[in-house]
Design a protein around this motif. Structure first.
Motif, short mmCIF file in Angstrom:
data_model
loop_
_atom_site.label_atom_id
_atom_site.label_comp_id
_atom_site.label_asym_id
_atom_site.label_seq_id
_atom_site.Cartn_x
_atom_site.Cartn_y
_atom_site.Cartn_z
N SER A 1 0.98 -1.31 -0.02
CA SER A 1 0.02 0.10 0.15
C SER A 1 0.84 1.23 -0.16
N PHE A 2 0.17 2.25 -0.47
CA PHE A 2 1.05 3.72 -0.29
C PHE A 2 1.29 4.04 1.22
N GLU A 3 0.30 3.51 1.96
CA GLU A 3 0.72 3.93 3.42
C GLU A 3 2.02 3.26 3.97
N GLU A 4 2.21 1.87 3.40
CA GLU A 4 3.38 1.32 3.86
C GLU A 4 4.66 1.95 3.17
N LEU A 5 4.54 2.17 1.99
CA LEU A 5 5.64 2.97 1.03
C LEU A 5 5.94 4.27 1.91
N GLU B 1 11.01 13.48 -15.27
CA GLU B 1 11.64 13.13 -16.45
C GLU B 1 12.32 11.71 -16.32
N PHE B 2 13.12 11.77 -15.18
CA PHE B 2 14.15 10.88 -15.02
C PHE B 2 13.67 9.40 -14.99
N VAL B 3 12.25 9.47 -14.08
CA VAL B 3 11.87 8.21 -13.77
C VAL B 3 11.10 7.70 -15.19
N SER B 4 10.69 8.60 -16.07
CA SER B 4 10.11 8.30 -17.40
C SER B 4 10.91 7.74 -18.44
N GLN B 5 12.42 8.07 -18.15
CA GLN B 5 13.25 7.74 -19.18
C GLN B 5 13.94 6.39 -18.90
N ILE B 6 14.06 5.87 -17.42
CA ILE B 6 14.75 4.84 -17.10
C ILE B 6 13.86 3.26 -17.43
N HIS B 7 12.64 3.57 -17.62
CA HIS B 7 11.84 2.22 -18.21
C HIS B 7 10.47 3.02 -18.60
N LEU B 8 10.30 2.63 -20.24
CA LEU B 8 9.13 2.91 -20.89
C LEU B 8 7.90 2.93 -20.05
N GLY B 9 7.80 1.85 -19.42
CA GLY B 9 6.44 1.63 -18.74
C GLY B 9 6.13 2.52 -17.43
N ASN B 10 7.30 3.01 -17.01
CA ASN B 10 7.36 3.97 -15.77
C ASN B 10 6.19 5.10 -16.08
N MET B 11 5.83 5.61 -17.17
CA MET B 11 4.67 6.33 -17.42
C MET B 11 3.59 5.96 -16.67
N ASP B 12 3.33 4.90 -16.43
CA ASP B 12 2.07 4.09 -15.69
C ASP B 12 2.33 4.27 -14.22
N THR B 13 3.62 4.44 -13.72
CA THR B 13 4.08 4.49 -12.15
C THR B 13 3.07 5.29 -11.52
N GLU B 14 2.29 4.69 -10.35
CA GLU B 14 1.63 5.67 -9.63
C GLU B 14 2.17 6.35 -8.60
N VAL B 15 2.11 7.74 -8.31
CA VAL B 15 3.03 8.56 -7.69
C VAL B 15 1.85 9.12 -6.73
N MET B 16 2.27 8.92 -5.34
CA MET B 16 1.41 9.66 -4.18
C MET B 16 2.03 11.17 -4.22
N VAL B 17 0.86 12.04 -4.73
CA VAL B 17 1.27 13.38 -4.56
C VAL B 17 0.60 14.45 -3.53
N GLY B 18 0.12 13.67 -2.68
CA GLY B 18 -0.67 14.19 -1.53
C GLY B 18 -1.11 13.03 -0.79
N ARG B 19 -1.44 13.38 0.56
CA ARG B 19 -2.02 12.25 1.50
C ARG B 19 -3.12 11.38 0.82
N ASP B 20 -4.08 12.13 0.03
CA ASP B 20 -5.15 11.15 -0.49
C ASP B 20 -5.23 11.24 -1.95
N ARG B 21 -4.17 11.52 -2.69
CA ARG B 21 -4.28 11.78 -4.10
C ARG B 21 -2.83 11.13 -4.57
N VAL B 22 -3.12 10.13 -5.81
CA VAL B 22 -2.39 9.56 -6.45
C VAL B 22 -2.47 9.69 -8.01
#
Length: 132
Positions: A2-6, A92-113
């Motif tokens: 979960s994002f809480e664990e991360l 940008e760095f994350v997007s370039q190290i693996h093309l699938g990383n465009m789908d990486t889920e990023v927690m940008v706020g306590r309740d927003r991904v």
């Protein structure tokens, strides 16, 4: 995972400290969940002359050293345990190290991904070249 664990892992690795009169570390902690199920963490390093790097870069370097490059989820935590969206350089760095990383889920706020793709809506790598 979960994002809480991360979030807990990213916040737990933070340990702001002065390395020298010119360098500080640990103001921001990051945790990345890789495709292999492992979590990689890192901290920021800030130097007076701008040669430091973000916590996301440190975590990604540890992940790449372990042979991985695909990130499923990521979170960074800073001052007062606040969730921090990745800066433009990290996006940008994350997007370039693996093309699938465009789908990486990023927690940008306590309740927003959001995904890296959401954060990079006009990705230059997807634009066809137009010569003038």
């Amino acid at each position: 995972m979960s994002f809480e664990e991360l979030y807990t892992r990213a916040n737990g690795i933070r340990n702001r400290r002065e390395l020298t009169d010119y360098a500080k570390a640990g103001s921001v902690g990051a945790a990345l969940l890789a495709e292999n199920g492992e979590v990689y963490t890192g901290v920021s390093i800030a130097t007076d002359c701008g040669m430091g790097f973000c916590a996301e870069h440190a975590a990604a370097a540890a992940m790449i050293a372990a042979g991985e490059s695909r990130i499923l989820k990521m979170v960074a935590v800073g001052k007062n345990a606040a969730v921090l969206p990745p800066c433009g350089r990290c996006r940008e760095f994350v997007s370039q190290i693996h093309l699938g990383n465009m789908d990486t889920e990023v927690m940008v706020g306590r309740d927003r991904v959001l995904t890296i793709g959401d954060l990079l809506p006009y990705d230059w790598k997807l634009v066809e070249s137009d010569t003038i």
